[in-house]
Design a protein around this motif. Structure first.
Motif, PDB file in Angstrom:
ATOM      1  N   TRP A  84       0.852  -1.170   0.000  1.00 29.36           N
ATOM      2  CA  TRP A  84       0.000   0.000   0.000  1.00 29.36           C
ATOM      3  C   TRP A  84       0.894   1.227   0.000  1.00 29.36           C
ATOM      4  O   TRP A  84       2.116   1.131  -0.115  1.00 29.36           O
ATOM      5  CB  TRP A  84      -0.978   0.003   1.184  1.00 29.36           C
ATOM      6  CG  TRP A  84      -0.363  -0.078   2.553  1.00 29.36           C
ATOM      7  CD1 TRP A  84       0.228   0.932   3.245  1.00 29.36           C
ATOM      8  CD2 TRP A  84      -0.283  -1.235   3.390  1.00 29.36           C
ATOM      9  NE1 TRP A  84       0.670   0.484   4.464  1.00 29.36           N
ATOM     10  CE2 TRP A  84       0.359  -0.840   4.585  1.00 29.36           C
ATOM     11  CE3 TRP A  84      -0.717  -2.557   3.263  1.00 29.36           C
ATOM     12  CZ2 TRP A  84       0.602  -1.727   5.637  1.00 29.36           C
ATOM     13  CZ3 TRP A  84      -0.468  -3.436   4.300  1.00 29.36           C
ATOM     14  CH2 TRP A  84       0.170  -3.031   5.465  1.00 29.36           C
ATOM     15  N   GLN A  85       0.299   2.385   0.130  1.00 34.04           N
ATOM     16  CA  GLN A  85       1.031   3.654   0.073  1.00 34.04           C
ATOM     17  C   GLN A  85       2.036   3.744   1.207  1.00 34.04           C
ATOM     18  O   GLN A  85       1.752   3.367   2.344  1.00 34.04           O
ATOM     19  CB  GLN A  85       0.028   4.803   0.144  1.00 34.04           C
ATOM     20  CG  GLN A  85       0.624   6.182  -0.043  1.00 34.04           C
ATOM     21  CD  GLN A  85      -0.450   7.264  -0.011  1.00 34.04           C
ATOM     22  OE1 GLN A  85      -1.642   6.962  -0.076  1.00 34.04           O
ATOM     23  NE2 GLN A  85      -0.031   8.507   0.099  1.00 34.04           N
TER      24      GLN A  85
ATOM     25  N   ALA B 284       0.448   8.063   5.729  1.00 37.51           N
ATOM     26  CA  ALA B 284      -0.501   7.027   5.313  1.00 37.51           C
ATOM     27  C   ALA B 284      -0.440   5.812   6.235  1.00 37.51           C
ATOM     28  O   ALA B 284       0.623   5.231   6.445  1.00 37.51           O
ATOM     29  CB  ALA B 284      -0.196   6.599   3.882  1.00 37.51           C
TER      30      ALA B 284
END
Length: 484
Positions: free
Chosen positions: A445-446, A454
């Motif tokens: 993911w980010q 994030a």
């Protein structure tokens, strides 16, 4: 069906295990990665295991490290307990030359309990689903793994649990190719005290793995030299050590039980310590002041870590004064305890939940965030998460240990942790998919890029959040002991 793997020490015969794995995997149990740490080797660093001739059966889990567990429970689980415990277990889709990514998992248990053969840590499902090699291991625990007594036992006698883990990682690096694994793609993962150990290994510059996953680590628990010395003084003053000769295991465990492990704030008398050898500074200090090994890290906590520990306390304990006293003990004199309680009460309907949330942040969430924030600040890839999937048991929420069932896919092993219905299995697959992406070298993911960055929220609704609970985490900034 069996398969044979050829290591530098001899050949090993594993057996097929298809239970719940969606197909066969081959498991090798009780593989020795070091010589028995007994006799003259009791207080010494791990040494290479002796070799053997012929094909050795690897169909039985090795003995677990000495710990407080009843004979009845050992027998029920088909386990034995012994100082001769330095073994590991390997689950692989096939013994071939495919060079699969490898996940080495360090169990938790406060550095006094646990073992790599626990049902929650069965690697069958994860190995098959991800086409990876999964490794779990046993290492020395409690006094036998952490006693700080270099004056008594000599150089190399400190942080023996960390030395065991480091030795096992070297074994994996050297030998995992014989089991279909890639020695250049090793991820080490750990939960609770296993995550604390990984932070300590990183602080000590360990370069025997390529990626790291820290789950629910109370990273503030690494002990100062003075704190470790104080525990050692108590241990060595007991009859087990003063009557002459080397104490037996039962005497050592009895001495260990006499040490106050504390409750709130949580204490860790048997966690790693700053010994000037394996580690020379606290991981939080190292992360802030100098480079850790430049590897990607995935790290996070569950939303309600501490609730499972508070569940042992009666409801009438959680008075306003008790919760205020807890806030003062955790936050210290530089914070207004009333304001801390008010902030947590705004997000939690009961005094019990507010009290647990404070310890969750102090002990787990904030130190993890500080550790990875510093690592990200030096340009390294960091992926941060919070597990929000609740236990089906009322009042526990997303509690400590619930991540294990989801990551390994063994939701049926302890249903009270994460449930065992279709929704729990779907959540498990969602978590596994992200962990497996990371193990394979991808970005799940980010990236987390600093305070308020994030954070992946993993629950019934899975999404990236920014600024997640920054106000609460700021309370604990700089709260941990300065071990410089």
């Amino acid at each position: 069906m069996t398969a044979v793997a050829h290591t530098s020490y001899g050949a090993l015969r594993g057996e097929a295990n298809s239970a719940g794995a969606g197909g066969d995997v081959v498991v090798f149990r009780g593989v020795p990665y070091a010589a028995a740490p007994t006799g003259e080797r009791r207080w010494r660093p791990p040494q290479p295991p002796p070799g053997w001739a012929g094909v050795r059966a690897a169909d039985t889990f090795g003995a677990i490290a000495p710990q407080d567990i009843s004979t009845e429970r050992l027998t029920k689980r088909g386990l034995t307990m012994s100082e001769d415990c330095l073994t590991l277990n390997i689950w692989t889709p096939a013994v071939d030359d495919q060079r699969r990514p490898v996940l080495v998992f360090l169990h938790g248990g406060g550095q006094t309990q646990g073992h790599g053969s626990a049902p929650l840590l069965d690697g069958s499902r994860l190995a098959r689903r991800g086409d990876i090699v999964v490794v779990t291991l046993n290492f020395r625990l409690g006094v036998l793994g952490t006693l700080y007594a270099p004056d008594r036992h000599g150089a190399g006698s400190t942080n023996l649990a960390l030395r065991d883990q480091r030795h096992a990682l070297q074994w994996v690096r050297d030998e995992i190719g014989a089991f279909g694994g890639d020695s250049a793609a090793i991820t080490v993962a750990g939960q609770s005290s296993g995550a604390v150990a990984i932070a300590a290994l990183l602080a000590g510059g360990c370069d025997l793995f390529d990626r790291a996953i820290l789950q629910s680590g109370g990273l503030e628990r690494v002990r100062s030299t003075a704190a470790a010395s104080a525990v050692a003084e108590q241990i060595l003053s007991t009859g087990a050590f003063t009557r002459g000769g080397e104490p037996d295991v039962e005497q050592i465990l009895a001495a260990q039980r006499g040490i106050d492990t504390g409750f709130v704030p949580p204490q860790g008398p048997f966690h790693p310590c700053i010994d000037g050898d394996v580690i020379d500074a606290h991981p939080l200090v190292v992360a802030r002041t100098r480079d850790l090994p430049a590897i990607p890290i995935l790290a996070g906590t569950t939303r309600d870590e501490w609730r499972i520990f508070d569940s042992a306390l009666d409801e009438d304990i959680f008075t306003e004064q008790y919760v205020l006293d807890r806030a003062q003990a955790l936050a210290g004199p530089d914070h207004d305890a009333d304001a801390v309680v008010a902030m947590y009460r705004a997000d939690h309907p009961t005094m019990r939940e507010a009290a647990g949330a404070m310890v969750t942040d102090y002990h787990f969430t904030a130190p993890t965030e500080q550790f990875v924030r510093a690592h990200a600040g030096r340009g390294n890839a960091v992926f941060r998460y919070e597990l929000q999937w609740p236990s089906p048991r009322a009042g526990l929420g997303a509690c400590h240990d619930s991540c294990l069932a989801l990551v390994f896919g063994n939701v049926d092993a302890v249903p009270a942790l994460a449930g065992n219905d279709g929704a729990a299995r779907q959540m498990s697959e969602a978590v596994q998919d992200r962990w497996l992406e990371f193990v394979r070298g991808a970005e799940p993911w980010q990236r987390y890029d600093g305070a308020g960055g994030a954070t992946m929220l993993l629950g019934s609704e899975t999404a990236i959040a920014r600024g997640h609970r920054t106000e609460q985490l700021a309370v604990w900034e700089g709260r941990y002991p300065a071990y410089e």
